[in-house]
Design a protein around this motif. Structure first.
Motif, mmCIF file in Angstrom:
data_model
loop_
_atom_site.group_PDB
_atom_site.id
_atom_site.type_symbol
_atom_site.label_atom_id
_atom_site.label_comp_id
_atom_site.label_asym_id
_atom_site.label_seq_id
_atom_site.Cartn_x
_atom_site.Cartn_y
_atom_site.Cartn_z
ATOM 1 N N ARG A 148 0.835 -1.202 0.000
ATOM 2 C CA ARG A 148 0.000 0.000 0.000
ATOM 3 C C ARG A 148 0.867 1.248 0.000
ATOM 4 O O ARG A 148 0.555 2.239 -0.651
ATOM 5 C CB ARG A 148 -0.917 0.015 1.216
ATOM 6 C CG ARG A 148 -2.044 -1.015 1.147
ATOM 7 C CD ARG A 148 -2.961 -0.880 2.331
ATOM 8 N NE ARG A 148 -3.573 0.441 2.376
ATOM 9 C CZ ARG A 148 -4.221 0.915 3.438
ATOM 10 N NH1 ARG A 148 -4.311 0.182 4.536
ATOM 11 N NH2 ARG A 148 -4.762 2.108 3.408
ATOM 12 N N LYS A 151 2.322 1.692 -3.492
ATOM 13 C CA LYS A 151 1.327 2.227 -4.410
ATOM 14 C C LYS A 151 1.069 3.708 -4.137
ATOM 15 O O LYS A 151 0.976 4.523 -5.072
ATOM 16 C CB LYS A 151 0.021 1.445 -4.275
ATOM 17 C CG LYS A 151 -1.077 1.929 -5.218
ATOM 18 C CD LYS A 151 -2.360 1.118 -5.042
ATOM 19 C CE LYS A 151 -3.455 1.632 -5.965
ATOM 20 N NZ LYS A 151 -4.724 0.875 -5.777
ATOM 21 N N SER A 154 3.947 5.780 -5.376
ATOM 22 C CA SER A 154 3.919 5.860 -6.837
ATOM 23 C C SER A 154 2.860 6.858 -7.298
ATOM 24 O O SER A 154 3.089 7.637 -8.229
ATOM 25 C CB SER A 154 3.639 4.483 -7.440
ATOM 26 O OG SER A 154 4.701 3.602 -7.185
ATOM 27 N N LEU A 340 2.068 5.025 -13.293
ATOM 28 C CA LEU A 340 1.176 3.959 -12.838
ATOM 29 C C LEU A 340 1.787 2.575 -13.063
ATOM 30 O O LEU A 340 1.543 1.645 -12.293
ATOM 31 C CB LEU A 340 -0.169 4.064 -13.562
ATOM 32 C CG LEU A 340 -0.996 5.319 -13.262
ATOM 33 C CD1 LEU A 340 -2.313 5.270 -14.022
ATOM 34 C CD2 LEU A 340 -1.255 5.460 -11.763
ATOM 35 N N PRO A 343 5.303 0.697 -10.203
ATOM 36 C CA PRO A 343 5.431 -0.328 -9.158
ATOM 37 C C PRO A 343 5.625 -1.742 -9.709
ATOM 38 O O PRO A 343 6.428 -2.519 -9.191
ATOM 39 C CB PRO A 343 4.098 -0.206 -8.393
ATOM 40 C CG PRO A 343 3.659 1.194 -8.623
ATOM 41 C CD PRO A 343 4.106 1.532 -10.016
ATOM 42 N N ARG A 344 4.889 -2.086 -10.761
ATOM 43 C CA ARG A 344 5.027 -3.416 -11.349
ATOM 44 C C ARG A 344 6.405 -3.585 -11.988
ATOM 45 O O ARG A 344 7.040 -4.645 -11.860
ATOM 46 C CB ARG A 344 3.926 -3.633 -12.387
ATOM 47 C CG ARG A 344 3.915 -5.025 -12.996
ATOM 48 C CD ARG A 344 2.704 -5.247 -13.879
ATOM 49 N NE ARG A 344 2.709 -4.389 -15.047
ATOM 50 C CZ ARG A 344 1.938 -3.325 -15.200
ATOM 51 N NH1 ARG A 344 1.102 -2.964 -14.230
ATOM 52 N NH2 ARG A 344 1.988 -2.595 -16.297
#
Length: 480
Positions: A148, A151, A154, A340, A343-344
């Motif tokens: 969290r 995210k 980010s 967006l 993070p991935r």
């Protein structure tokens, strides 16, 4: 995910359940991100309105510089103090005070009858922003954890980058719309209802957090930091417009002494077990130190680029405020999309994403320089699209990840100090970029063609981007 602030929220960390830690819900996160967007938007929103302000208030070049610099200086000088006050008195409380003051000072800007009143209101607006912004990162750091927090950070990075670009787009639209005959005043008056909504949301959705061991305000450190930033940024910002009078050279000569005195006072306080404004021991964190080393050149280049582009497109090519703002839309869209996806991508590739982002940004700057150099006379927003989009993509892969890196090892009880140090570095660098790259561009344009001046300035920015690429290789491979 909770959408309101709860007095007894629950946070799960592995097998342990903490029933007392504050938790920031979805609507609360939106609210603090709104608070983060407003100061950054207002740093850039005036760029496209300067010609109109000059016409209406007979401001002149030096006064227009003060309209921009007054806000930036007050903002940069007081940011670390704002973080410390949040640690001491409560971050939600300071966020509310800052939001209310920002709305009132924005109203004062919008109603300013003359240039000096506008400058004074802008200084007060910058001070209000300095109370509000540090609480955002500190609240996120203290009321989120794990995925969290990643995210949220980010999204903060996406908000910060998008706000800096959107500021000029929004400014162009508002100036062109001339809402109810307000002209440039609308760029400030629009903040008032937004601040009211932010206050109403914050009361209900933002949890109160503060340091468990709050330290008193470091008065000597605060004064010396303010003096150091003032002696550097004020002459660089005002020097060209005022013809480099004696005071600018005296201020620049005083800067290293003020900076040295600040560091000595902070080091001495740290060694004696006190809590200085900027603890040197905090800079001992590798992630924070190396992350800040990238935030500095990145923000210098970004701040200078946004100012120079606004001037070049409007004064050099005669574009309207709205058209020059729309030219930045591809950059904003690409930045947001990359943020967006960050993070991935970080989970898979680690901090090498920052290196890749720097290379993409460099490519975008090269494309823009070639575009300006080859087709200046018949340039249109469409011809800028490839360079803007590639540069925005690269920036979006860098800034949010850098924010995460800087704060990854900062203890929760020092979140306000860590956040204040980071946003002060960023804001000072943005102002420094406007002062240095802006002065370089305007000086070259005054003695030659604007196309050549813009191309040269972009190549100087390219050097700063390549420096970030080299420095990114020293970052920790993973992000906490």
């Amino acid at each position: 995910m909770s959408t309101t602030a709860s007095s007894t929220p629950v946070r799960r960390t592995g097998a342990v359940v903490d029933h007392t830690a504050p938790v920031l819900g979805s609507l609360g996160l939106f609210t603090v991100l709104l608070g983060a967007a407003l100061p950054l938007i207002d740093f850039f929103i005036v760029n496209v309105a300067l010609p109109t302000i000059d016409h209406d208030l007979a401001a002149g070049p030096a006064m227009l510089e003060l309209v921009v610099a007054g806000y930036g200086l007050a903002y940069a000088v007081l940011l670390v103090l704002g973080g410390r006050l949040g640690d001491l008195f409560g971050r939600r409380r300071l966020f509310l005070v800052g939001m209310a003051a920002f709305g009132l000072t924005s109203l004062a800007c919008g109603l300013a009858p003359d240039a000096w009143t506008l400058v004074g209101a802008r200084v007060a607006q910058g001070a209000s922003a300095a109370l509000m912004l540090p609480q955002v990162l500190a609240t996120i750091h203290s009321s989120t954890a794990g995925a969290r927090r990643a995210k949220a950070l980010s999204l903060y990075g996406a908000t910060a980058g998008l706000s800096m670009v959107a500021g000029q787009i929004l400014g162009g639209v508002l100036v062109a719309a001339d809402v109810a005959g307000t002209g440039w005043r609308a760029i400030f008056l629009v903040n008032v209802p937004v601040a009211v909504v932010g206050l109403l949301l914050a009361v209900r959705t933002v949890p109160e957090t503060r340091s468990e061991r709050p330290a008193p305000v470091d008065v000597p450190g605060t004064l010396l930091l303010g003096l150091a930033l003032l002696t550097l940024l004020a002459p660089l910002t005002e020097g060209r417009a005022t013809g480099w009078p004696l005071w600018t050279w005296l201020a620049l000569a005083a800067f290293p002494f003020a900076a040295g005195a600040f560091w000595w006072v902070e080091l001495r306080a740290d060694r004696r077990g006190r809590t200085p404004l900027v603890p040197p021991s905090l800079l001992g964190l590798i992630s924070l130190r190396r992350g800040l080393a990238l935030v500095l050149p990145f923000s210098i280049g970004f701040g200078g680029f946004m100012f120079v582009i606004a001037v070049a497109l409007q004064q050099g090519l005669g574009m309207t405020a709205v058209v020059s703002g729309l030219a930045l839309v591809p950059m904003a869209v690409a930045f947001f999309g990359a943020s967006l996806a960050g993070p991935r991508l970080v989970r898979r590739w680690g901090t090498r994403i920052v290196t890749a982002g720097g290379l993409l940004q460099a490519l975008g700057i090269v494309l823009l320089a070639l575009t300006f150099g080859r087709s200046w006379s018949d340039l249109s927003p469409w011809s800028l699209l490839p360079g803007m989009a590639v540069a925005g993509l690269g920036q979006g892969l860098q800034l949010p990840v850098l924010f995460r890196i800087v704060l990854s090892e900062v203890p929760a009880d020092r979140a306000g100090v860590g956040s204040g140090v980071m946003v002060t570095t960023q804001q000072s660098a943005l102002a420094l970029g406007v002062a240095t790259l802006g002065s370089l561009f305007l000086s070259l344009a005054a003695t030659g063609s604007m196309a050549a001046a813009l191309t040269t300035t972009l190549l100087v920015q390219l050097a700063a981007v390549l420096l970030t690429v080299v420095l990114s290789l020293r970052l920790p491979r993973t992000v906490g």
